[in-house]
Design a protein around this motif. Structure first.
Motif, PDB file in Angstrom:
ATOM      1  N   GLN A  63     169.711  48.000 -51.063  1.00 22.43           N
ATOM      2  CA  GLN A  63     168.345  48.127 -51.543  1.00 22.43           C
ATOM      3  C   GLN A  63     167.384  47.178 -50.822  1.00 22.43           C
ATOM      4  N   GLY A  64     167.935  46.286 -49.986  1.00 19.94           N
ATOM      5  CA  GLY A  64     167.089  45.363 -49.240  1.00 19.94           C
ATOM      6  C   GLY A  64     166.957  43.997 -49.852  1.00 19.94           C
ATOM      7  N   ASP A  65     167.728  43.681 -50.894  1.00 20.23           N
ATOM      8  CA  ASP A  65     167.694  42.345 -51.492  1.00 20.23           C
ATOM      9  C   ASP A  65     168.481  41.376 -50.612  1.00 20.23           C
ATOM     10  N   PHE A  66     167.889  40.221 -50.337  1.00 20.61           N
ATOM     11  CA  PHE A  66     168.549  39.220 -49.500  1.00 20.61           C
ATOM     12  C   PHE A  66     169.665  38.543 -50.277  1.00 20.61           C
ATOM     13  N   LEU A  67     170.854  38.457 -49.648  1.00 21.26           N
ATOM     14  CA  LEU A  67     172.023  37.889 -50.303  1.00 21.26           C
ATOM     15  C   LEU A  67     172.475  36.573 -49.698  1.00 21.26           C
ATOM     16  N   LEU A  68     172.532  36.487 -48.355  1.00 22.94           N
ATOM     17  CA  LEU A  68     173.218  35.356 -47.748  1.00 22.94           C
ATOM     18  C   LEU A  68     172.785  35.156 -46.306  1.00 22.94           C
ATOM     19  N   PRO A  69     172.518  33.889 -45.884  1.00 26.78           N
ATOM     20  CA  PRO A  69     172.350  33.600 -44.459  1.00 26.78           C
ATOM     21  C   PRO A  69     173.652  33.070 -43.875  1.00 26.78           C
ATOM     22  N   ILE A  70     173.920  33.396 -42.625  1.00 27.94           N
ATOM     23  CA  ILE A  70     175.104  32.902 -41.933  1.00 27.94           C
ATOM     24  C   ILE A  70     174.654  32.322 -40.601  1.00 27.94           C
ATOM     25  N   GLY A  71     175.184  31.159 -40.266  1.00 28.23           N
ATOM     26  CA  GLY A  71     174.966  30.601 -38.943  1.00 28.23           C
ATOM     27  C   GLY A  71     173.844  29.603 -38.873  1.00 28.23           C
ATOM     28  N   GLY A  72     172.966  29.762 -37.895  1.00 28.29           N
ATOM     29  CA  GLY A  72     171.993  28.762 -37.508  1.00 28.29           C
ATOM     30  C   GLY A  72     172.282  28.342 -36.076  1.00 28.29           C
ATOM     31  N   THR A  73     171.342  27.637 -35.478  1.00 31.79           N
ATOM     32  CA  THR A  73     171.461  27.301 -34.064  1.00 31.79           C
ATOM     33  C   THR A  73     172.570  26.294 -33.817  1.00 31.79           C
ATOM     34  N   GLY A  74     173.432  26.585 -32.848  1.00 31.65           N
ATOM     35  CA  GLY A  74     174.505  25.667 -32.494  1.00 31.65           C
ATOM     36  C   GLY A  74     175.582  26.346 -31.694  1.00 31.65           C
ATOM     37  N   GLN A  75     176.609  25.582 -31.370  1.00 35.92           N
ATOM     38  CA  GLN A  75     177.740  26.087 -30.594  1.00 35.92           C
ATOM     39  C   GLN A  75     179.052  26.039 -31.355  1.00 35.92           C
ATOM     40  N   GLY A  76     179.018  25.554 -32.590  1.00 34.94           N
ATOM     41  CA  GLY A  76     180.237  25.436 -33.380  1.00 34.94           C
ATOM     42  C   GLY A  76     180.659  26.763 -33.977  1.00 34.94           C
ATOM     43  N   PRO A  77     181.801  26.795 -34.670  1.00 31.32           N
ATOM     44  CA  PRO A  77     182.261  28.021 -35.321  1.00 31.32           C
ATOM     45  C   PRO A  77     181.225  28.541 -36.319  1.00 31.32           C
ATOM     46  N   GLY A  78     180.888  29.809 -36.202  1.00 30.41           N
ATOM     47  CA  GLY A  78     179.935  30.403 -37.123  1.00 30.41           C
ATOM     48  C   GLY A  78     178.484  30.123 -36.804  1.00 30.41           C
ATOM     49  N   GLU A  79     178.197  29.423 -35.692  1.00 31.49           N
ATOM     50  CA  GLU A  79     176.822  29.164 -35.274  1.00 31.49           C
ATOM     51  C   GLU A  79     176.467  30.054 -34.083  1.00 31.49           C
ATOM     52  N   PHE A  80     175.165  30.203 -33.834  1.00 30.70           N
ATOM     53  CA  PHE A  80     174.707  31.117 -32.789  1.00 30.70           C
ATOM     54  C   PHE A  80     173.628  30.460 -31.933  1.00 30.70           C
ATOM     55  N   TYR A  81     173.468  31.028 -30.738  1.00 31.61           N
ATOM     56  CA  TYR A  81     172.363  30.648 -29.858  1.00 31.61           C
ATOM     57  C   TYR A  81     171.819  31.934 -29.245  1.00 31.61           C
ATOM     58  N   LEU A  82     170.704  32.399 -29.759  1.00 37.45           N
ATOM     59  CA  LEU A  82     170.078  33.662 -29.395  1.00 37.45           C
ATOM     60  C   LEU A  82     171.047  34.829 -29.556  1.00 37.45           C
ATOM     61  N   PRO A  83     171.492  35.099 -30.770  1.00 34.40           N
ATOM     62  CA  PRO A  83     172.354  36.263 -31.003  1.00 34.40           C
ATOM     63  C   PRO A  83     171.567  37.551 -30.810  1.00 34.40           C
ATOM     64  N   ALA A  84     172.288  38.632 -30.515  1.00 36.96           N
ATOM     65  CA  ALA A  84     171.613  39.918 -30.246  1.00 36.96           C
ATOM     66  C   ALA A  84     172.216  41.025 -31.107  1.00 36.96           C
ATOM     67  N   GLY A  85     173.328  41.613 -30.686  1.00 36.65           N
ATOM     68  CA  GLY A  85     173.893  42.755 -31.394  1.00 36.65           C
ATOM     69  C   GLY A  85     174.875  42.372 -32.481  1.00 36.65           C
ATOM     70  N   VAL A  86     175.099  43.308 -33.399  1.00 32.89           N
ATOM     71  CA  VAL A  86     176.105  43.134 -34.444  1.00 32.89           C
ATOM     72  C   VAL A  86     176.744  44.495 -34.706  1.00 32.89           C
TER      73      VAL A  86
END
Length: 213
Positions: free
Chosen positions: A154-177
């Motif tokens: 329905q479009g309700d926000f549930l959870l954020p994952i990641g944030g900027t970084g190089q560690g497990p579960g972090e991203f740096y300019l992510p694109a596709g999923v």
């Protein structure tokens, strides 16, 4: 067959499963194709054209059927759409520069919106990749703050994952999923030069549980 958006050449290339060229389509319609999605029931597929601010629809043989959308900020209009996804008879479009995801019926009728412009976690200032899991969860790559955002159908926000970084579960300019049928989620973590894999662990207290491999 495998379909590949060739943005620079302005067409979609069709390859065999072994990677051999079998032709192309969209030369007369497309300008800068990016996202691709397929309707598994009807066999049609959709192409997002970022420069034309529109979605193009083709049948299973690559015959052009129709286009919908134009530049603008109203419902059903786009500003540089990029990634798209199809699940449960609905087409999801990352309307990137309008900072939202729009949802359409298979024939292009506007249904609803997910996300909004803003600076808080859960907002979608730069939505890119989008994938819809079998359980209806919607995964949106938010490339401005390097998050993978999880919404319900329905479009309700549930959870954020990641944030900027190089560690497990972090991203740096992510694109596709992309999601598979085993509750796993794959994110193209572009500037870290890797694909990050998560597993959905089930829901509790209205929040999904997800772990990184």
């Amino acid at each position: 067959d495998v379909l590949v958006s060739d943005s620079a050449l302005g067409r979609v290339v069709r390859l065999s499963q072994e990677g051999q060229p079998k032709g192309w389509l969209g030369n007369d319609q497309l300008n800068y194709p990016t996202g691709l999605a397929r309707d598994p029931v009807r066999g049609n597929f959709y192409v997002a054209d970022t420069r034309l601010h529109a979605i193009f629809m083709f049948d299973a043989n690559g015959v052009f059927l129709r286009r919908f959308g134009s530049w603008g900020e109203r419902e059903g209009e786009f500003n540089a759409p990029t990634h798209i996804g199809f699940r449960n008879d609905e087409l999801f479009v990352s309307d990137t520069l309008n900072s939202r995801v729009q949802v359409f019926s298979p024939d292009g009728q506007y249904l609803r919106q997910i996300g909004r412009r803003g600076l808080f976690v859960g907002d979608t200032p730069r939505p890119k990749g989008i994938a819809i899991a079998q359980n209806g969860l919607v995964y949106v790559v938010e490339s401005y703050y390097d998050h993978l955002l999880v919404f319900n159908a329905q479009g309700d926000f549930l959870l954020p994952i990641g944030g900027t970084g190089q560690g497990p579960g972090e991203f740096y300019l992510p694109a596709g999923v992309w999601t598979d049928n085993n509750n796993r989620v794959y994110i193209a973590d572009m500037f870290n030069g890797r694909v990050v894999v998560f597993e959905f662990l089930g829901e509790g207290n209205d929040k999904p549980g997800i772990r990184c491999f």
